[in-house]
Design a protein around this motif. Structure first.
Motif, short mmCIF file in Angstrom:
data_model
loop_
_atom_site.label_atom_id
_atom_site.label_comp_id
_atom_site.label_asym_id
_atom_site.label_seq_id
_atom_site.Cartn_x
_atom_site.Cartn_y
_atom_site.Cartn_z
N VAL A 148 0.85 -1.20 0.00
CA VAL A 148 0.00 0.00 0.00
C VAL A 148 0.88 1.24 0.00
O VAL A 148 1.80 1.36 0.82
CB VAL A 148 -0.95 0.00 1.22
CG1 VAL A 148 -1.79 1.27 1.27
CG2 VAL A 148 -1.85 -1.23 1.18
N PRO A 149 0.60 2.19 -0.90
CA PRO A 149 1.44 3.39 -0.98
C PRO A 149 1.29 4.31 0.23
O PRO A 149 0.30 4.24 0.96
CB PRO A 149 0.97 4.09 -2.26
CG PRO A 149 -0.33 3.50 -2.60
CD PRO A 149 -0.43 2.17 -1.92
N ARG A 150 2.28 5.15 0.41
CA ARG A 150 2.28 6.11 1.51
C ARG A 150 1.44 7.35 1.21
O ARG A 150 1.04 8.06 2.12
CB ARG A 150 3.72 6.57 1.82
CG ARG A 150 4.64 5.43 2.18
CD ARG A 150 4.41 4.97 3.60
NE ARG A 150 5.18 3.75 3.86
CZ ARG A 150 4.77 2.79 4.67
NH1 ARG A 150 3.63 2.90 5.28
NH2 ARG A 150 5.50 1.73 4.87
N ASP A 151 1.18 7.59 -0.05
CA ASP A 151 0.48 8.81 -0.44
C ASP A 151 -0.74 8.51 -1.30
O ASP A 151 -0.87 7.41 -1.86
CB ASP A 151 1.43 9.72 -1.24
CG ASP A 151 2.65 10.13 -0.43
OD1 ASP A 151 2.46 10.62 0.69
OD2 ASP A 151 3.78 9.95 -0.93
N LEU B 143 -4.60 2.64 -3.11
CA LEU B 143 -5.07 1.49 -3.87
C LEU B 143 -6.50 1.15 -3.47
O LEU B 143 -6.87 1.36 -2.31
CB LEU B 143 -4.20 0.26 -3.58
CG LEU B 143 -2.72 0.32 -3.95
CD1 LEU B 143 -2.02 -0.96 -3.50
CD2 LEU B 143 -2.54 0.54 -5.43
N ASN B 144 -7.27 0.60 -4.41
CA ASN B 144 -8.60 0.11 -4.05
C ASN B 144 -8.48 -1.30 -3.48
O ASN B 144 -7.39 -1.88 -3.47
CB ASN B 144 -9.58 0.20 -5.23
CG ASN B 144 -9.25 -0.75 -6.36
OD1 ASN B 144 -8.83 -1.87 -6.16
ND2 ASN B 144 -9.47 -0.29 -7.58
N GLN B 145 -9.59 -1.87 -3.03
CA GLN B 145 -9.53 -3.17 -2.34
C GLN B 145 -8.98 -4.27 -3.23
O GLN B 145 -8.16 -5.07 -2.79
CB GLN B 145 -10.92 -3.56 -1.83
CG GLN B 145 -10.89 -4.72 -0.86
CD GLN B 145 -10.12 -4.39 0.41
OE1 GLN B 145 -10.30 -3.34 1.02
NE2 GLN B 145 -9.24 -5.28 0.83
N PRO C 275 -14.08 3.93 -6.74
CA PRO C 275 -14.15 3.08 -5.55
C PRO C 275 -13.27 3.61 -4.43
O PRO C 275 -12.37 4.41 -4.66
CB PRO C 275 -13.64 1.74 -6.06
CG PRO C 275 -12.70 2.07 -7.16
CD PRO C 275 -13.28 3.31 -7.80
N LEU C 276 -13.53 3.11 -3.22
CA LEU C 276 -12.72 3.51 -2.08
C LEU C 276 -11.27 3.14 -2.30
O LEU C 276 -10.96 2.12 -2.91
CB LEU C 276 -13.23 2.83 -0.80
CG LEU C 276 -14.61 3.25 -0.33
CD1 LEU C 276 -15.06 2.37 0.82
CD2 LEU C 276 -14.61 4.71 0.08
N ARG C 277 -10.37 3.99 -1.80
CA ARG C 277 -8.93 3.74 -1.91
C ARG C 277 -8.30 4.02 -0.54
O ARG C 277 -8.81 4.84 0.22
CB ARG C 277 -8.33 4.65 -2.98
CG ARG C 277 -8.95 4.44 -4.36
CD ARG C 277 -8.38 5.39 -5.40
NE ARG C 277 -7.10 4.96 -5.90
CZ ARG C 277 -6.91 3.97 -6.79
NH1 ARG C 277 -7.94 3.32 -7.25
NH2 ARG C 277 -5.71 3.64 -7.18
#
Length: 96
Positions: free
Chosen positions: A35-38, A42-44, A90-92
């Motif tokens: 998962v990126p720091r910024d 990412l999405n699910q 979508p949620l990220r």
């Protein structure tokens, strides 16, 4: 019996659940790399696919149950304020 740890869920504040500590730790380590720091994060589906090759084959043979574990650990880390849920469709998610 495997060692267990208590986790939280951002969707049910105040409620905890006990899960396998070894699998939790392996998935958390994978999410820390995947998962990126910024933003934009990412999405699910992207989280699951990015984490899958980073998991122990002994704990997650052929990636089995990694989707459930990715979501479980994501919800716990979000409840602890370590992952940020972006207001997108979508949620990220990204790290705080």
């Amino acid at each position: 019996m495997a060692d267990m740890i208590e986790i939280e869920n951002v969707n049910t504040p105040g409620k905890t659940t006990r899960v396998n500590a070894t699998k939790y730790a392996d998935m958390r380590a994978a999410l820390e790399k995947a998962v990126p720091r910024d933003s934009p994060g990412l999405n699910q589906n992207e989280i699951r696919e990015a984490a899958k090759p980073l998991l122990s084959e002994d704990l997650f043979p052929q990636g089995k149950t990694c989707g459930w574990w990715a979501k479980t650990v994501q919800l716990d880390l979000e409840a602890k304020g370590l992952l940020i849920r972006e207001a997108t469709k979508p949620l990220r998610w990204h790290w705080k």
